[in-house]
Design a protein around this motif. Structure first.
Motif, PDB file in Angstrom:
ATOM      1  N   UNK A  70       0.911  -1.174   0.139  1.00  0.00           N
ATOM      2  CA  UNK A  70      -0.031   0.175  -0.043  1.00  0.00           C
ATOM      3  C   UNK A  70       0.860   1.230   0.016  1.00  0.00           C
ATOM      4  N   UNK A  71       1.995   1.141   0.645  1.00  0.00           N
ATOM      5  CA  UNK A  71       2.577   2.385   0.950  1.00  0.00           C
ATOM      6  C   UNK A  71       3.485   2.709  -0.610  1.00  0.00           C
ATOM      7  N   UNK A  72       3.828   1.910  -1.396  1.00  0.00           N
ATOM      8  CA  UNK A  72       4.206   1.943  -2.792  1.00  0.00           C
ATOM      9  C   UNK A  72       3.248   2.537  -3.537  1.00  0.00           C
ATOM     10  N   UNK A  73       1.993   2.087  -3.591  1.00  0.00           N
ATOM     11  CA  UNK A  73       1.048   2.442  -4.435  1.00  0.00           C
ATOM     12  C   UNK A  73       0.507   3.739  -3.658  1.00  0.00           C
ATOM     13  N   UNK A  74       0.340   4.200  -2.700  1.00  0.00           N
ATOM     14  CA  UNK A  74      -0.083   5.421  -2.170  1.00  0.00           C
ATOM     15  C   UNK A  74       0.794   6.576  -2.638  1.00  0.00           C
ATOM     16  N   UNK A  75       1.961   6.249  -3.043  1.00  0.00           N
ATOM     17  CA  UNK A  75       2.827   7.441  -3.436  1.00  0.00           C
ATOM     18  C   UNK A  75       2.169   8.309  -4.665  1.00  0.00           C
ATOM     19  N   UNK A  76       1.477   7.258  -5.424  1.00  0.00           N
ATOM     20  CA  UNK A  76       0.726   7.962  -6.699  1.00  0.00           C
ATOM     21  C   UNK A  76      -0.742   8.293  -6.569  1.00  0.00           C
ATOM     22  N   UNK A  77      -1.061   8.016  -5.417  1.00  0.00           N
ATOM     23  CA  UNK A  77      -2.701   8.263  -5.308  1.00  0.00           C
ATOM     24  C   UNK A  77      -2.750   9.840  -4.754  1.00  0.00           C
ATOM     25  N   UNK A  78      -3.445  10.531  -5.634  1.00  0.00           N
ATOM     26  CA  UNK A  78      -3.710  12.116  -5.560  1.00  0.00           C
ATOM     27  C   UNK A  78      -5.002  12.391  -6.126  1.00  0.00           C
ATOM     28  N   UNK A  79      -5.360  13.670  -5.824  1.00  0.00           N
ATOM     29  CA  UNK A  79      -6.556  14.274  -6.387  1.00  0.00           C
ATOM     30  C   UNK A  79      -6.167  15.124  -7.586  1.00  0.00           C
ATOM     31  N   UNK A 132      -8.038  19.713  -3.843  1.00  0.00           N
ATOM     32  CA  UNK A 132      -7.501  19.407  -5.085  1.00  0.00           C
ATOM     33  C   UNK A 132      -6.244  19.511  -5.074  1.00  0.00           C
ATOM     34  N   UNK A 133      -5.625  18.727  -6.128  1.00  0.00           N
ATOM     35  CA  UNK A 133      -4.042  18.374  -6.274  1.00  0.00           C
ATOM     36  C   UNK A 133      -3.473  17.912  -4.377  1.00  0.00           C
ATOM     37  N   UNK A 134      -4.341  17.032  -3.909  1.00  0.00           N
ATOM     38  CA  UNK A 134      -4.073  16.652  -2.442  1.00  0.00           C
ATOM     39  C   UNK A 134      -3.698  15.092  -2.500  1.00  0.00           C
ATOM     40  N   UNK A 135      -2.846  14.726  -1.660  1.00  0.00           N
ATOM     41  CA  UNK A 135      -2.477  13.513  -1.584  1.00  0.00           C
ATOM     42  C   UNK A 135      -3.472  12.576  -0.941  1.00  0.00           C
ATOM     43  N   UNK A 136      -3.755  11.425  -1.144  1.00  0.00           N
ATOM     44  CA  UNK A 136      -4.749  10.256  -0.899  1.00  0.00           C
ATOM     45  C   UNK A 136      -4.243   9.259   0.154  1.00  0.00           C
ATOM     46  N   UNK A 137      -4.676   9.264   1.308  1.00  0.00           N
ATOM     47  CA  UNK A 137      -4.428   7.992   2.194  1.00  0.00           C
ATOM     48  C   UNK A 137      -5.328   7.705   3.279  1.00  0.00           C
TER      49      UNK A 137
END
Length: 532
Positions: free
Chosen positions: A492-501, A527-532
């Protein structure tokens, strides 16, 4: 369908149902000269083709009927370079599968294929001459232009691989090495087409004609793709599966703007039918009715004269007629063997099948891809402060299972407690359960986050979503979520790097939106926020 004989008839057939043509004057001039237009269409030999492939096939059918010479590029090297969507060792088998399947598709809609040829990318893209042109092109193309050209086609990441930047240039060079007059593709390829028009003349090569299909909505109302399993109809699905999946398809009464079933009629069925499309109805509803043109059908559906159920029944009937010869051809032992070799089943994890059926939905790959996440729509049933932590909330959330899950979230102080009950949210359901201040949290509530100043907003599913609705990403239909994400592997941590709005608040992994069968997922205010 009568063979066109005049320039006007050929022009109409070549350009019908297209969204855009770059070089229309040149196309018409070639036809007036009596030239047989040479067109190429390329497809990366990665995932298994499904019924959406009938959309470009129907246009290739138009080109062939108009007397064009059609080349299908089985872009094996492109598929590998686009972030290695297909393993190198499977590329040869998949190119064979694609060639057999595409021929069967064209034959099933009665298309003459005498002027059709197949070429593999690796047949010429590894030659000395082609390689030198790649170097020549790299000496004049900027990184900005290369990245911009591939924005709609190549996976976009913060730190792109050089292979993805090469992709648009290779596609542009293919026009010269295939010796064609025109390239055909979806309108999502437009930036690559304009890239080719800019840079090919700089290498001394001619500017080609570019023919673009619209992006056709799929059966769920989103772009037609194989991302949503319930709407994906494989070309080898049996008649019962086709009926079941079309029955579930999105087809709102009177909706003619975003209707995948109606679009399939427009772009696939009616262009290839020799007779009227008959909608069978009971006598009390007016009896059966035939339509010679799509426009007439569209008008009738828009006015409510055609019920969605009757339209779906007609599409099911006609689609099964098209699929029958394909199924029959692929029932042969040699093609069954090829299919199994090109798309082998995922290996089982050690310890045998997990709960829930063969393979248990366990990950078949160690790739860092978003389909490994078990994301679902959830509904917050109740929310209260954690008894032992002022910064945490304790929630009960329905994720489509028999019992709601207990979830601990760090939303206290940033999201009012009274805003949470009955709210629809997005949940990550396959993290390893973890105790937080003595209470086990069984899932993770997905939020958009900004740090300075700190703002947090739970992701919002489309209106009408229900607990348990699957959240998916286009292009990852052949992968199922891990049974459980192992903490040591930090998937999840590796995928989360590319999770954004995005700029409009759409939740994305790289450039792929979070979506359900009802549409995309957003964080409307962040907008333009990280997702976690």
């Amino acid at each position: 369908m009568a063979t066109p004989s005049t320039v006007e008839e050929k022009m109409d057939l070549i350009t019908r149902n297209l969204q855009e043509v770059l070089g229309r004057d040149k196309l018409e001039s070639f036809l007036k000269e009596g030239k047989d237009i040479a067109v190429y269409w390329g497809t990366a030999t990665t995932g298994k083709p499904h019924i959406a492939y009938f959309v470009p096939m129907s246009k290739l059918a138009d080109f062939l009927r108009a007397g064009c010479q059609v080349t299908i590029l089985l872009a094996d090297l492109h598929g590998y370079l686009d972030n290695m969507k297909a393993p190198w060792e499977l590329l040869e088998l998949r190119t064979k599968y694609y060639e057999h399947l595409i021929k069967a598709m064209l034959e099933s809609i009665g298309v003459p294929i005498e002027k059709l040829r197949f070429i593999r990318g690796t047949d010429y893209q590894l030659s000395k001459e082609y390689t030198l042109d790649v170097y020549r092109l790299s000496s004049v193309v900027t990184e900005h232009d290369a990245k911009k050209a591939g924005a709609e086609v190549v996976k976009q990441v913060d730190h792109p691989l050089l292979s993805g930047l090469l992709y648009p240039g290779l596609q542009a060079l293919d026009e010269e090495y295939l010796k064609v007059d025109a390239q055909f593709g979806g309108v999502d390829q437009r930036k690559i087409f304009t890239f080719a028009e800019k840079y090919m003349p700089q290498l001394g090569y001619a500017k080609r004609i570019h023919l673009m299909n619209p992006m056709v909505p799929g059966l769920t109302g989103t772009k037609m793709s194989s991302s949503e399993e319930d709407s994906k109809i494989d070309l080898l699905d049996d008649a019962a599966a086709v009926k079941r999946k079309i029955k579930r398809a999105f087809c709102e009464p009177g909706n003619i703007e975003n209707n995948g079933v109606l679009s399939f009629v427009q772009y696939v069925l009616m262009p290839n039918m020799k007779t009227d499309l008959v909608i069978e109805r009971k006598e009390e509803f007016g009896g059966s009715i035939g339509f010679a043109t799509f426009e007439a059908l569209q008008e009738a559906f828009g006015k409510g004269d055609i019920h969605p159920g009757d339209l779906k029944a007609a599409v099911t009937r006609e689609l099964n007629k098209i699929l029958d010869p394909i199924r029959q051809k692929f029932s042969s032992p040699e093609l069954k063997k090829l299919t199994a070799q090109a798309y082998p089943p995922p290996p089982k994890k050690k310890g045998g099948a997990a709960k829930g059926g063969a393979g248990g939905g366990a990950a078949a790959t160690e790739e860092i891809i978003p389909s490994r996440l078990d994301l679902r729509v959830g509904k917050i049933i109740s929310a209260e402060k954690h008894p032992d932590a002022d910064s945490l909330y304790l929630e009960k959330i329905d994720v489509g299972e028999e019992q709601p899950r207990t979830v601990i979230s760090g939303l206290a102080g940033v999201v009012p407690l009274e805003d949470l009950p009955d709210r629809m949210v997005v949940m990550l359901c396959n993290l390893k359960p973890q105790k937080m201040r003595g209470i086990e949290s069984q899932a993770m509530l997905m939020c958009a986050c900004l740090e300075d100043p700190r703002r947090v907003e739970p992701l919002s599913p489309p209106e009408g979503s229900a607990p348990g609705d699957r959240v998916f990403f286009e292009g990852y239909e052949n992968n199922t979520p891990d049974e459980e994400l192992k903490p040591k592997k930090k998937v999840f941590e590796k995928i989360q790097v590319d999770l954004k709005t995005s700029e409009d608040g759409t939740a994305q992994w790289q450039d792929k939106p979070f979506q359900t069968k009802l549409g995309v997922i957003k964080a409307p205010t962040l907008k333009k926020a990280s997702i976690r």
